[in-house]
Motif scaffolding. Structure first.
Motif, PDB file in Angstrom:
ATOM      1  N   ILE A 207       0.828  -1.215   0.000  1.00 39.58           N
ATOM      2  CA  ILE A 207       0.000   0.000   0.000  1.00 39.58           C
ATOM      3  C   ILE A 207       0.859   1.261   0.000  1.00 39.58           C
ATOM      4  O   ILE A 207       0.613   2.202  -0.762  1.00 39.58           O
ATOM      5  CB  ILE A 207      -0.993  -0.001   1.190  1.00 39.58           C
ATOM      6  CG1 ILE A 207      -2.053  -1.092   0.958  1.00 39.58           C
ATOM      7  CG2 ILE A 207      -1.650   1.364   1.360  1.00 39.58           C
ATOM      8  CD1 ILE A 207      -2.975  -1.335   2.142  1.00 39.58           C
ATOM      9  N   VAL A 208       1.919   1.272   0.829  1.00 35.74           N
ATOM     10  CA  VAL A 208       2.796   2.449   0.886  1.00 35.74           C
ATOM     11  C   VAL A 208       3.474   2.670  -0.465  1.00 35.74           C
ATOM     12  O   VAL A 208       3.536   3.794  -0.971  1.00 35.74           O
ATOM     13  CB  VAL A 208       3.840   2.331   2.020  1.00 35.74           C
ATOM     14  CG1 VAL A 208       4.878   3.447   1.920  1.00 35.74           C
ATOM     15  CG2 VAL A 208       3.142   2.387   3.379  1.00 35.74           C
ATOM     16  N   SER A 209       3.940   1.582  -1.093  1.00 36.73           N
ATOM     17  CA  SER A 209       4.609   1.740  -2.383  1.00 36.73           C
ATOM     18  C   SER A 209       3.645   2.324  -3.418  1.00 36.73           C
ATOM     19  O   SER A 209       4.026   3.155  -4.245  1.00 36.73           O
ATOM     20  CB  SER A 209       5.192   0.417  -2.866  1.00 36.73           C
ATOM     21  OG  SER A 209       4.175  -0.473  -3.226  1.00 36.73           O
ATOM     22  N   ILE A 210       2.390   1.931  -3.323  1.00 30.17           N
ATOM     23  CA  ILE A 210       1.414   2.416  -4.288  1.00 30.17           C
ATOM     24  C   ILE A 210       1.011   3.865  -4.008  1.00 30.17           C
ATOM     25  O   ILE A 210       0.797   4.654  -4.927  1.00 30.17           O
ATOM     26  CB  ILE A 210       0.219   1.442  -4.337  1.00 30.17           C
ATOM     27  CG1 ILE A 210       0.658   0.242  -5.181  1.00 30.17           C
ATOM     28  CG2 ILE A 210      -1.017   2.077  -4.940  1.00 30.17           C
ATOM     29  CD1 ILE A 210      -0.034  -1.020  -4.884  1.00 30.17           C
ATOM     30  N   LEU A 211       0.970   4.231  -2.725  1.00 25.30           N
ATOM     31  CA  LEU A 211       0.740   5.636  -2.364  1.00 25.30           C
ATOM     32  C   LEU A 211       1.875   6.502  -2.915  1.00 25.30           C
ATOM     33  O   LEU A 211       1.648   7.586  -3.447  1.00 25.30           O
ATOM     34  CB  LEU A 211       0.655   5.796  -0.843  1.00 25.30           C
ATOM     35  CG  LEU A 211      -0.693   5.492  -0.208  1.00 25.30           C
ATOM     36  CD1 LEU A 211      -0.570   5.423   1.311  1.00 25.30           C
ATOM     37  CD2 LEU A 211      -1.718   6.561  -0.590  1.00 25.30           C
ATOM     38  N   ILE A 212       3.100   6.000  -2.786  1.00 22.38           N
ATOM     39  CA  ILE A 212       4.258   6.745  -3.288  1.00 22.38           C
ATOM     40  C   ILE A 212       4.142   6.932  -4.800  1.00 22.38           C
ATOM     41  O   ILE A 212       4.305   8.028  -5.324  1.00 22.38           O
ATOM     42  CB  ILE A 212       5.580   6.014  -2.938  1.00 22.38           C
ATOM     43  CG1 ILE A 212       5.820   6.058  -1.424  1.00 22.38           C
ATOM     44  CG2 ILE A 212       6.766   6.645  -3.671  1.00 22.38           C
ATOM     45  CD1 ILE A 212       7.015   5.234  -0.950  1.00 22.38           C
TER      46      ILE A 212
ATOM     47  N   GLY B 108      12.741   3.484  -3.104  1.00 25.18           N
ATOM     48  CA  GLY B 108      11.912   3.004  -2.001  1.00 25.18           C
ATOM     49  C   GLY B 108      10.717   2.169  -2.407  1.00 25.18           C
ATOM     50  O   GLY B 108      10.539   1.046  -1.937  1.00 25.18           O
ATOM     51  N   ALA B 109       9.909   2.699  -3.311  1.00 31.18           N
ATOM     52  CA  ALA B 109       8.671   2.025  -3.691  1.00 31.18           C
ATOM     53  C   ALA B 109       8.938   0.651  -4.319  1.00 31.18           C
ATOM     54  O   ALA B 109       8.242  -0.312  -4.032  1.00 31.18           O
ATOM     55  CB  ALA B 109       7.858   2.896  -4.642  1.00 31.18           C
ATOM     56  N   TYR B 110       9.984   0.567  -5.161  1.00 34.28           N
ATOM     57  CA  TYR B 110      10.312  -0.716  -5.778  1.00 34.28           C
ATOM     58  C   TYR B 110      10.636  -1.767  -4.734  1.00 34.28           C
ATOM     59  O   TYR B 110      10.184  -2.902  -4.804  1.00 34.28           O
ATOM     60  CB  TYR B 110      11.499  -0.576  -6.737  1.00 34.28           C
ATOM     61  CG  TYR B 110      11.072  -0.100  -8.100  1.00 34.28           C
ATOM     62  CD1 TYR B 110      10.498  -0.982  -9.006  1.00 34.28           C
ATOM     63  CD2 TYR B 110      11.214   1.225  -8.476  1.00 34.28           C
ATOM     64  CE1 TYR B 110      10.084  -0.559 -10.258  1.00 34.28           C
ATOM     65  CE2 TYR B 110      10.803   1.674  -9.720  1.00 34.28           C
ATOM     66  CZ  TYR B 110      10.234   0.776 -10.607  1.00 34.28           C
ATOM     67  OH  TYR B 110       9.829   1.201 -11.829  1.00 34.28           O
ATOM     68  N   PHE B 111      11.455  -1.372  -3.737  1.00 36.88           N
ATOM     69  CA  PHE B 111      11.848  -2.331  -2.719  1.00 36.88           C
ATOM     70  C   PHE B 111      10.673  -2.740  -1.848  1.00 36.88           C
ATOM     71  O   PHE B 111      10.483  -3.909  -1.552  1.00 36.88           O
ATOM     72  CB  PHE B 111      12.992  -1.796  -1.861  1.00 36.88           C
ATOM     73  CG  PHE B 111      14.306  -1.860  -2.586  1.00 36.88           C
ATOM     74  CD1 PHE B 111      14.757  -3.069  -3.100  1.00 36.88           C
ATOM     75  CD2 PHE B 111      15.063  -0.727  -2.793  1.00 36.88           C
ATOM     76  CE1 PHE B 111      15.945  -3.151  -3.805  1.00 36.88           C
ATOM     77  CE2 PHE B 111      16.257  -0.790  -3.491  1.00 36.88           C
ATOM     78  CZ  PHE B 111      16.703  -2.004  -3.992  1.00 36.88           C
ATOM     79  N   LEU B 112       9.872  -1.759  -1.442  1.00 37.62           N
ATOM     80  CA  LEU B 112       8.701  -2.065  -0.618  1.00 37.62           C
ATOM     81  C   LEU B 112       7.779  -3.018  -1.365  1.00 37.62           C
ATOM     82  O   LEU B 112       7.285  -3.992  -0.810  1.00 37.62           O
ATOM     83  CB  LEU B 112       7.944  -0.783  -0.276  1.00 37.62           C
ATOM     84  CG  LEU B 112       8.544   0.086   0.828  1.00 37.62           C
ATOM     85  CD1 LEU B 112       7.826   1.428   0.895  1.00 37.62           C
ATOM     86  CD2 LEU B 112       8.440  -0.631   2.178  1.00 37.62           C
TER      87      LEU B 112
END
Length: 298
Positions: free
Chosen positions: A20-25, A235-239
């Motif tokens: 969810i955080v990666s998608i928010l980013i 960040g988003a890729y790793f999350l």
């Protein structure tokens, strides 16, 4: 017996949160890109973002992966995926975004999974069940609704929208290319070398924008650029990759499907874009279509 359920669901919840955080980013990236245009032109921004990201990723590769090289059999696929997934993809996205609204971009990007299926049907002779076809058509109808919002006073240019739509096929090609990369290459190596190749291939594209013009550095632009480099490109890729280890691709896909909603929200709140009824209708149609086509394989 509640303990066991709690620990299981705790791992699942953490994974879900990572996704969810990666998608928010990612959904905020359209707004961040718009803010960065205070300073840089679209392709220059693209190069700076990915070149900086590849420097950071190379450092991570040196430390965490002991500077692991790509296996020779994966080099071609990683190069091509870097060219399509970074160079072409973000050139189109950034130029498209400079011509249309972030709200439109959010809804159009949401249809990309459907376009991947469409590529499979058109070029790889994949058969599609009726329900999936119905899903595809619904999503495409949603995009048409959004793309034709050329009411006066809306910063929606047809060219920008069309660039973003064309990008969906490019994204599909990228997905097919990434699947050719063997298990020997872990996700850090993949992200690292993809970003590196992608930013190198961007160099010739920069000539399209010469002579370079640089605006005045604003706080929001600087923060946005840092956000694009560290938040989106790294960040988003790793999350997302971490999250995918513990939840099914189907769950991830359904969360990904919320991107346009987040995107419309950020566009309205941060960019003060007026969200139209057509965008909302288009958004709902796209989400319904993506859900239908994603869940067809029973």
């Amino acid at each position: 017996g509640h303990g066991m359920i709690w620990t299981m669901s705790k791992e699942y919840l953490i994974a879900l949160l990572q996704v969810i955080v990666s998608i928010l980013i990612w959904s905020a990236s359209f707004v961040a890109t718009k803010f960065s245009y205070d300073v840089f032109t679209p392709l220059v921004l693209c190069f700076i973002r990915f070149f900086a990201a590849s420097v950071v990723l190379l450092l991570l590769q040196m430390t965490c992966n002991r500077g692991k090289k790509l296996p020779p059999e994966d080099r071609r696929a990683v190069m091509i995926s870097g060219l399509s997934g970074v160079t072409i993809y973000y050139s189109f996205e950034n130029v498209g975004l400079s011509l249309t609204s972030a709200a439109n971009a959010s809804v159009i990007t949401a249809v990309y999974p459907v376009m991947t299926i469409l590529l499979g049907v058109l070029f790889f002779h994949e058969r599609v069940p009726f329900r999936q076809l119905f899903g595809i058509l619904t999503a495409v109808a949603g995009i048409i609704v959004v793309t034709y919002t050329n009411v006066e006073g809306e910063s929606s240019s047809l060219i920008g929208n069309l660039l973003l739509i064309a990008n969906g096929f490019n994204w599909g090609m990228y997905n097919y290319e990434v699947q050719k990369v063997s298990q020997k290459t872990d996700s850090l190596s993949l992200t690292c070398y993809q970003t590196l190749y992608g930013s190198l291939f961007l160099l010739p594209a920069l000539l399209l924008e010469a002579p370079f013009q640089v605006g005045v550095l604003t706080t929001r632009a600087v923060l946005s650029i840092l956000f694009l480099i560290f938040g989106c490109s790294i960040g988003a890729y790793f999350l997302y990759n971490e999250g995918l280890r513990h939840i099914s691709a189907v769950s991830a896909a359904s969360v990904l499907n919320l991107m346009p909603v987040f995107g419309l929200f950020f566009s309205a709140v941060l960019l003060k874009e007026a969200i139209t009824a057509r965008q909302i209708v288009g958004c709902i149609a796209v989400m319904a279509g993506v859900m239908l086509s994603a869940y067809a394989k029973k």
